[in-house]
Design a protein around this motif. Structure first.
Motif, PDB file in Angstrom:
ATOM      1  N   ASP A 425       0.884  -1.170   0.000  1.00 16.48           N
ATOM      2  CA  ASP A 425       0.000   0.000   0.000  1.00 16.48           C
ATOM      3  C   ASP A 425       0.917   1.214   0.000  1.00 16.48           C
ATOM      4  OD1 ASP A 425      -1.711   2.074   0.560  1.00 16.48           O
ATOM      5  OD2 ASP A 425      -2.494   1.238   2.426  1.00 16.48           O
ATOM      6  N   THR A 430       1.993  13.466  -6.138  1.00 18.60           N
ATOM      7  CA  THR A 430       2.600  14.071  -7.328  1.00 18.60           C
ATOM      8  C   THR A 430       3.893  14.800  -6.950  1.00 18.60           C
ATOM      9  OG1 THR A 430       0.392  14.384  -8.250  1.00 18.60           O
ATOM     10  CG2 THR A 430       2.170  15.678  -9.237  1.00 18.60           C
ATOM     11  N   ASP A 516      -1.752  15.935   4.073  1.00 20.54           N
ATOM     12  CA  ASP A 516      -2.557  14.807   4.548  1.00 20.54           C
ATOM     13  C   ASP A 516      -2.479  14.726   6.066  1.00 20.54           C
ATOM     14  OD1 ASP A 516      -3.689  13.008   2.363  1.00 20.54           O
ATOM     15  OD2 ASP A 516      -1.651  13.351   1.638  1.00 20.54           O
TER      16      ASP A 516
HETATM   17  C1  6R9 Z   1       0.457   8.925  -6.149  1.00 20.93           C
HETATM   18  C2  6R9 Z   1      -0.757   9.792  -6.077  1.00 20.93           C
HETATM   19  C3  6R9 Z   1      -1.843  12.269  -3.666  1.00 20.93           C
HETATM   20  C4  6R9 Z   1      -2.862  12.097  -2.557  1.00 20.93           C
HETATM   21  C5  6R9 Z   1      -2.211  12.058  -1.207  1.00 20.93           C
HETATM   22  C6  6R9 Z   1      -3.215  11.224  -0.423  1.00 20.93           C
HETATM   23  C7  6R9 Z   1      -3.713  10.221  -1.446  1.00 20.93           C
HETATM   24  C8  6R9 Z   1      -2.133   8.473  -2.374  1.00 20.93           C
HETATM   25  C9  6R9 Z   1      -2.281   6.908  -0.878  1.00 20.93           C
HETATM   26  C10 6R9 Z   1      -3.074   8.001  -0.468  1.00 20.93           C
HETATM   27  C11 6R9 Z   1      -3.670   6.874   1.431  1.00 20.93           C
HETATM   28  C12 6R9 Z   1      -2.235   5.749  -0.025  1.00 20.93           C
HETATM   29  N1  6R9 Z   1      -2.970   8.949  -1.432  1.00 20.93           N
HETATM   30  N2  6R9 Z   1      -1.714   7.239  -2.062  1.00 20.93           N
HETATM   31  N3  6R9 Z   1      -3.779   7.972   0.684  1.00 20.93           N
HETATM   32  N4  6R9 Z   1      -2.953   5.791   1.118  1.00 20.93           N
HETATM   33  N5  6R9 Z   1      -1.527   4.663  -0.350  1.00 20.93           N
HETATM   34  O1  6R9 Z   1      -1.843   9.323  -5.898  1.00 20.93           O
HETATM   35  O2  6R9 Z   1      -0.523  11.138  -6.220  1.00 20.93           O
HETATM   36  O3  6R9 Z   1      -2.550  12.122  -7.395  1.00 20.93           O
HETATM   37  O4  6R9 Z   1      -0.840  13.564  -6.224  1.00 20.93           O
HETATM   38  O5  6R9 Z   1      -2.466  12.150  -4.936  1.00 20.93           O
HETATM   39  O6  6R9 Z   1      -3.530  10.851  -2.710  1.00 20.93           O
HETATM   40  O7  6R9 Z   1      -4.270  12.026  -0.006  1.00 20.93           O
HETATM   41  O8  6R9 Z   1      -2.028  13.352  -0.693  1.00 20.93           O
HETATM   42  P1  6R9 Z   1      -1.606  12.303  -6.268  1.00 20.93           P
END
Ligand code: 6R9
Length: 665
Positions: A425, A430, A516
């Motif tokens: 996970d 970005t 986050d």
């Molecule tokens: C790679 C990607 C970023 C936002 C990030 C968070 C959420 C991404 C996650 C996750 C929980 C995970 N996020 N991966 N939340 N567990 N494994 O998605 O980039 O489109 O910039 O989004 O996505 O909130 O701040 P991006």
């Protein structure tokens, strides 16, 4: 930052723990928590030495660096600044003369099911020829090129070709509107657009080129000298003489050899727009050297990539995941990967499972929203249940884009991974360039719903509003305390916004603020992401700014007086977009309300793209506001969820409005 506390939740009580299977650990690159810890210790002992070692091991430098981290102009950090390299050479040329040269680089499966394969050698030739075509049309090192392409080998070739000549690409997801394309062309100052006549999705031929035409007609795009058009389908599209050239014309007579242009490590490899909490999308600028280091290293560590693997990341190249884990990382690692043009539900919701079987996929990386929708489909139609396919080739699963709920995790583990495959996970953004907090599949005991621990060298922490560390079990804001090589370098053209968004003064101006909320478990110190603490929504793993959608709504000036957008939890898409709208006419009801809501949805689709369409639209004669005129979004969030309002409403100017908004029109 004051909203941080609202995202803090109690610690998840999750007792299920899944240690790495012995057979997986036995062959893994990082095979134990001791090895993980040893890397963390190395980074802690000698931070720059650690990153310099990884940069030497993972990247081919045409001119070796002597400097590692430069903090003199913080938070505009620089890495390996006097080194030179080429990203495309790091993905292609470096494999020539090795056994990877004739290995399959990409297995492309089209929407309709046709399969095309290219080897590393063939890919290098195609990228080189494309790069020569770009040069012949005046595209130079330092120029920006906008790419608006479907998921195809050609999309990857276009990105790699830009990198090869030192042009900075900016890929825009094919679901964005003409207005969104135009805004990005103008903001990034692009000189050329690379697009396709159509894209195939779910058996439908959808226009791309005509959207580019519309974008250019909106004005401000005079710098665009060329539009290169891939003829994905035989259907003709409009071509403007002098400006538009087909790929056939672009490649005509061009040599399949093109020397890669060495660029400085800090040279912008790409600019990718993403939503922020205020105003327009931000152009996230990434540097070539540090980005390539982490793209390669995380593919090796997180995915434990082996020569025999068939890797499949389902993300579109229009998102960061498609940059790092389709266009660059797997190629830098010499992997064979699947690139898929279509959608998971066409011709039916068994498509992913069928493709895993057909191509012998070993590592599958997708988003929770896709998993949830395929669970739903499998539950209602046994014919698309994954048990109908042989998924025994799989050895590792991954999740990205949003929190994965433990139920979806368990289903993924049981029905796709046959309780045999670890699930990584991966938390990242970005702005991060690559994985930040993720299990290592051969080492980390897994806990459903937790992204577990930061990768070695990533100084992730959870702090309160003044930067104090939170104890395990107490939620707070996710930060990264030290700069890392693949971090965002700037917001294109807006350094002030860069500083304010990511390195706030309250935290000392050098600590990266992720945006986050997170909490670490009491027992293991594992991270769990609790969701955004700013005004950014995550709908099906796509980032959407509430302000962006509000601006789109109020730009319909003949109809809308005011709008506020909030998210509410949604079983399928993670979050759903809810808009509260005040019209310049009496509050509509029944059919009229439905019809106006649809009109507004279509308007938003035109302004931003279909992915930004609000799911719920509620009309009221006003919005709940404080006496100083601030919209009380937390009340709107409660209404959107259908909750009773228990918060104090005494500061409200107009408490009666709550009741009206709570009723559907
Ligand atoms: C790679 C990607 C970023 C936002 C990030 C968070 C959420 C991404 C996650 C996750 C929980 C995970 N996020 N991966 N939340 N567990 N494994 O998605 O980039 O489109 O910039 O989004 O996505 O909130 O701040 P991006």
């Amino acid at each position: 930052m004051s909203t941080a506390t609202s995202a803090i939740e109690s610690v998840l009580v999750e007792n299920r723990v899944f240690p790495p299977p012995a057979t997986f650990a036995a062959q893994a690159r990082i095979a134990s928590m001791e090895q993980y810890q040893a890397l963390c210790d190395e980074a802690e002992r000698d931070y720059e030495g650690y990153w310099a070692r990884l940069a030497r091991e993972n990247v081919v430098w045409s001119k070796p660096f002597t400097q590692v981290l430069d903090e003199s102009n913080a938070p505009f950090f620089q890495w390996f600044a006097d080194g030179e390299l080429n990203a495309s050479a790091n993905c292609l040329d470096k494999h020539m003369g090795t056994p990877v040269e004739h290995k399959t680089a990409i297995i492309f499966e089209a929407d309709g099911g046709e399969v095309t394969k290219v080897t590393y050698r063939e890919l290098l030739e195609r990228v080189s020829q494309f790069a020569n075509g770009l040069k012949a049309h005046g595209v130079q090192k330092g120029d920006r090129v906008l790419i608006y392409m479907p998921m195809t080998i050609e999309g990857v070739v276009a990105m790699q070709a830009c990198a090869r000549i030192g042009a900075t690409h900016s890929v825009v997801f094919g679901g964005f509107s003409a207005k969104a394309v135009q805004e990005r062309i103008v903001d990034v100052g692009a000189v050329a657009v690379i697009t396709s006549n159509y894209q195939m999705r779910g058996g439908k031929e959808l226009p791309l080129k005509s959207i580019v035409d519309d974008a250019l007609a909106l004005g401000g795009c005079e710098a665009i000298k060329n539009v290169f058009v891939y003829e994905r389908t035989p259907t003709a599209c409009n071509l403007v003489a002098g400006r538009d050239k087909t790929f056939g014309e672009l490649l005509q007579g061009q040599s399949k050899e093109c020397a890669p242009v060495a660029v400085g490590a800090e040279h912008p490899l790409f600019i990718l727009y993403t939503s922020g909490s205020t105003g327009k999308p931000k152009g996230v600028q990434h540097a070539t050297g540090g980005y390539m280091l982490w793209a390669k290293q995380t593919v090796d560590w997180t995915f434990d990539m082996k020569d025999s693997d068939v890797f499949w990341c389902t993300a579109d190249i229009g998102w960061i995941t498609g940059h790092t884990y389709v266009a660059y990382g797997p190629l830098a690692a010499g992997a064979t990967q699947i690139v898929f043009e279509g959608v998971p539900t066409f011709p039916n919701a068994g498509r992913f499972w069928q493709m895993i079987e057909r191509h012998g996929c070993t590592i599958f990386y997708t988003a929770p929203t896709a998993i949830r929708s395929l669970i739903k489909a499998a539950d209602s139609d046994a014919a698309v249940h994954p048990k109908n396919w042989d998924l025994s080739s799989l050895r590792l699963l991954g999740s990205v884009g949003e929190p994965i709920n433990p139920e979806a995790w368990m289903w993924y583990h049981k029905h796709i991974g046959a309780e045999r495959c670890p699930i990584v996970d991966t938390f990242w953004q970005t702005e991060n360039g690559g994985h930040m907090i993720t299990p290592l599949p051969g080492a980390t005991p897994l806990v459903p719903g937790s992204c577990t621990l930061p990768l070695p060298g990533i100084t992730a922490a959870i702090v309160d509003e003044t930067g104090n560390d939170m104890a395990n079990g107490a939620g707070g804001m996710l930060v990264v305390k030290k700069p890392w090589p693949s971090m965002i370098r700037n917001i294109w053209g807006d350094p002030e916004r860069f500083k304010k968004s990511y390195f706030p003064e309250e935290l000392g101006g050098k600590t990266y603020l992720a945006g986050d909320g997170a909490v670490r478990s009491v027992d293991r110190g594992y991270f769990r992401i609790t969701g955004r603490i700013d005004d950014v929504l995550n709908v099906s793993g796509h980032r959407m700014g509430t302000m962006e959608i509000e601006s789109a709504l109020v730009s319909k000036t003949d109809l809308v007086a005011e709008a506020a957008v909030v998210g509410r939890p949604d079983d399928l898409t993670g979050e759903a977009i809810c808009a509260f709208v005040v019209l310049k006419r009496p509050v509509p009801h029944g059919e009229e309300a439905k019809q106006l809501a649809n009109e507004l949805r279509n308007w938003v689709a035109k302004e931003i793209g279909p992915i930004a369409k609000p799911k719920d639209i509620r009309f009221g004669e006003n919005l709940p506001k404080t006496r100083s005129g601030k919209i009380m979004r937390r009340l709107l969030r409660s209404i959107a969820k259908g909750e009773a309002i228990t918060q104090d409403t005494s500061t409200l100017e107009n408490p009666a409005i709550l009741e009206q908004l709570a009723k559907t029109n």
